[in-house]
Design an enzyme around this catalytic site. Structure first.
Site, PDB file in Angstrom:
ATOM      1  N   TYR A 110      -5.909 -13.552  -4.197  1.00  0.00           N
ATOM      2  CA  TYR A 110      -5.342 -12.132  -4.220  1.00  0.00           C
ATOM      3  C   TYR A 110      -3.930 -11.631  -3.192  1.00  0.00           C
ATOM      4  CZ  TYR A 110      -8.959 -12.287  -7.869  1.00  0.00           C
ATOM      5  OH  TYR A 110     -10.105 -12.396  -8.666  1.00  0.00           O
TER       6      TYR A 110
ATOM      7  N   ASP B 149      -8.864  -8.719  -2.518  1.00  0.00           N
ATOM      8  CA  ASP B 149      -8.929  -7.891  -2.928  1.00  0.00           C
ATOM      9  C   ASP B 149      -7.964  -8.236  -4.426  1.00  0.00           C
ATOM     10  OD1 ASP B 149      -7.157  -5.570  -2.528  1.00  0.00           O
ATOM     11  OD2 ASP B 149      -5.754  -6.209  -1.236  1.00  0.00           O
TER      12      ASP B 149
ATOM     13  N   GLN C 289       0.677  -1.159   0.223  1.00  0.00           N
ATOM     14  CA  GLN C 289       0.045  -0.283   0.001  1.00  0.00           C
ATOM     15  C   GLN C 289       0.898   1.067  -0.258  1.00  0.00           C
ATOM     16  OE1 GLN C 289      -3.241   0.092  -0.098  1.00  0.00           O
ATOM     17  NE2 GLN C 289      -3.861  -1.972   0.378  1.00  0.00           N
TER      18      GLN C 289
ATOM     19  N   CYS D  86     -10.885  -1.316  -4.708  1.00  0.00           N
ATOM     20  CA  CYS D  86      -9.968   0.074  -4.995  1.00  0.00           C
ATOM     21  C   CYS D  86     -10.893   0.865  -6.477  1.00  0.00           C
ATOM     22  CB  CYS D  86      -8.632  -0.490  -5.719  1.00  0.00           C
ATOM     23  SG  CYS D  86      -8.193  -0.861  -6.929  1.00  0.00           S
TER      24      CYS D  86
ATOM     25  N   GLU E 215      -2.135 -16.115  -4.386  1.00  0.00           N
ATOM     26  CA  GLU E 215      -1.305 -15.413  -5.295  1.00  0.00           C
ATOM     27  C   GLU E 215      -0.886 -15.831  -6.469  1.00  0.00           C
ATOM     28  OE1 GLU E 215       0.047 -12.213  -6.541  1.00  0.00           O
ATOM     29  OE2 GLU E 215      -1.106 -11.671  -4.974  1.00  0.00           O
TER      30      GLU E 215
END
Length: 448
Positions: A301, A378, A264, A405, A325
């Site tokens: 993810y 995510d 992030q 997002c 992932e």
């Protein structure tokens, strides 16, 4: 009939997804940046090709909103010619609290229009600096929402200029300052001069030292001529050096991640997200624990395991959680970062394919444990998509936690979840990108 380049004086009536605002001219929608609802602005049309809407750029504010402020990035203010305004801070001319009100409006509108959620379930807040023990971080969010980026990507053009692209273009605007970045990243960025065309990433992990990662454009060498005098090259391709591994800290836990890997960008974002996820799960009205240690939980993810660790901390040391992932390096780090949980696994794979295989191969006991579990996902900005959501609704976990997002992608996936038997329990909007239009959201869905 208006054409590209024409000037119009327009009243701004609303905010739209993507950092633009809405005006109308002769019944047609005109999308305009650098404005605020309630203002009257002078606009130069930049795109009149479509019948349904046009685009323009703000040249002058004729009647200003009481929420307008001097832009936090002076180079991007409205009195600077549009082609010289750097992108990345498209809400910086709006007072911070009103930015959040506009972001909440965009989020709720998306949930209603694309997700079919009529109740105003979403809320909006800034980052949190409160630790699990109730104490405050020494260095919380700034008053004006600046100095938060620990990761910045800059561009280098053919003339060696280093800077950000101008909004909605690939024209590099050389930097005079970089107020959204931490002071260390800003200083390192302003010291850059020249270089090969391409990109330069600046990364400041938990140790405070800024790494500078050059990413020049790839050059395609011409194929060697064949024939008389031609030789086959005996040179072996050079092996790229291993990327540097850095540590990021969330609460009292360290996470290993490649310096150029995903983390992030807001210095308090990881803490805010994990705190929000934990609080949302604890708030669900149920007698069972927030994370059942005997169930099977998924972190999709999953990156380097940030949210898998969040689920593990809620469930205890024996919690069975699997992180999935597609990036093998991130999976490798996730395996190390989750070593405290005996039931944790990190697997490399595309989420859609991994879920399809799970659906085909899971035993009856595994399905039962999944049905009591939490699935946290995510996904990228484009969302999870119908295939992934359909696989999840077929597996029927007790709770879905969706970290998003993009409000529209979230809302579309929520519509698919709702069609598969889930309802929205809460949506927490988080302002992890102050002075830009971007907004993060944590949505919790439960089986109806």
């Amino acid at each position: 009939m208006s054409e590209t380049g024409d000037l119009l004086d327009l009243d701004i009536t609303g905010v739209a997804h993507g950092g633009v605002f809405v005006a109308r001219h002769e019944g047609r929608v005109v999308f305009v940046p650098d404005a605020i609802p309630g203002e009257r602005v002078r606009v130069r049309l930049t795109d009149t090709a479509k019948k349904s809407f046009w685009r323009g750029e703000t040249l002058e504010v004729l009647e200003a909103s009481p929420h307008r402020q001097l832009h936090v990035w002076r180079q991007a203010d409205v009195d600077v010619p549009p082609e010289q305004r750097p992108g990345g801070a498209d809400f910086g001319h709006i007072a911070l609290e009103h930015q959040r009100a506009l972001k909440l409006e965009v989020l709720r509108d998306a949930l209603h229009r694309f997700g079919g959620v009529s109740e105003p379930v979403a809320t909006m807040s800034g980052v949190t600096s409160v630790l699990a023990d109730g104490s405050e971080e020494a260095d919380g969010e700034s008053v004006d929402g600046t100095a938060w980026r620990t990761r910045v990507s800059l561009h280098v053009d053919a003339d060696g200029n280093v800077g950000q692209y101008a909004a909605r273009s690939h024209r590099v605007v050389p930097l005079e300052d970089l107020p959204l970045a931490t002071s260390a990243v800003e200083s390192a960025a302003l010291a850059l001069h020249g270089g090969e065309p391409g990109r330069i990433d600046l990364v400041q992990p938990a140790d405070g030292r800024v790494r500078i990662l050059a990413r020049p454009e790839r050059k395609t060498d011409a194929a060697p001529r064949r024939g008389r005098g031609a030789r086959a090259s005996s040179a072996k391709p050079r092996k790229a050096p291993a990327p540097e591994v850095v540590l990021e800290r969330v609460g009292d836990r360290d996470f290993r991640v490649d310096a150029g890997g995903f983390w992030q960008v807001h210095r308090l974002a990881a803490h805010t997200l994990t705190t929000t996820v934990s609080a949302a799960l604890r708030a669900l009205p149920r007698d069972a624990p927030a994370v059942d240690p005997d169930a099977w939980h998924l972190d999709l993810y999953g990156g380097v395991g940030l949210f898998a660790a969040t689920l593990g901390e809620l469930g205890g040391s024996s919690t069975r959680v699997t992180s999935v992932e597609s990036d093998a390096r991130a999976t490798e780090h996730a395996g190390e970062n989750l070593a405290d949980w005996v039931g944790a696994r990190a697997e490399t794979g595309r989420v859609d394919r991994w879920l399809a295989r799970l659906a085909a191969e899971a035993s009856a006991p595994e399905r039962e444990r999944l049905s009591r579990g939490v699935v946290l996902l995510d996904p990228p900005r484009s969302g999870a998509g119908r295939d992934v959501v359909d696989h999840l609704t077929a597996l029927a976990p007790s709770t879905i936690v969706y970290v998003a997002c993009d409000p529209v992608a979230l809302a579309r996936d929520i519509a698919t979840f709702r069609a598969g038997g889930y309802e929205v329990a809460s949506v927490d909007g988080l302002d992890l990108f102050p002075n830009s239009h971007h907004v993060e959201a944590v949505a919790v869905l439960t089986r109806a």
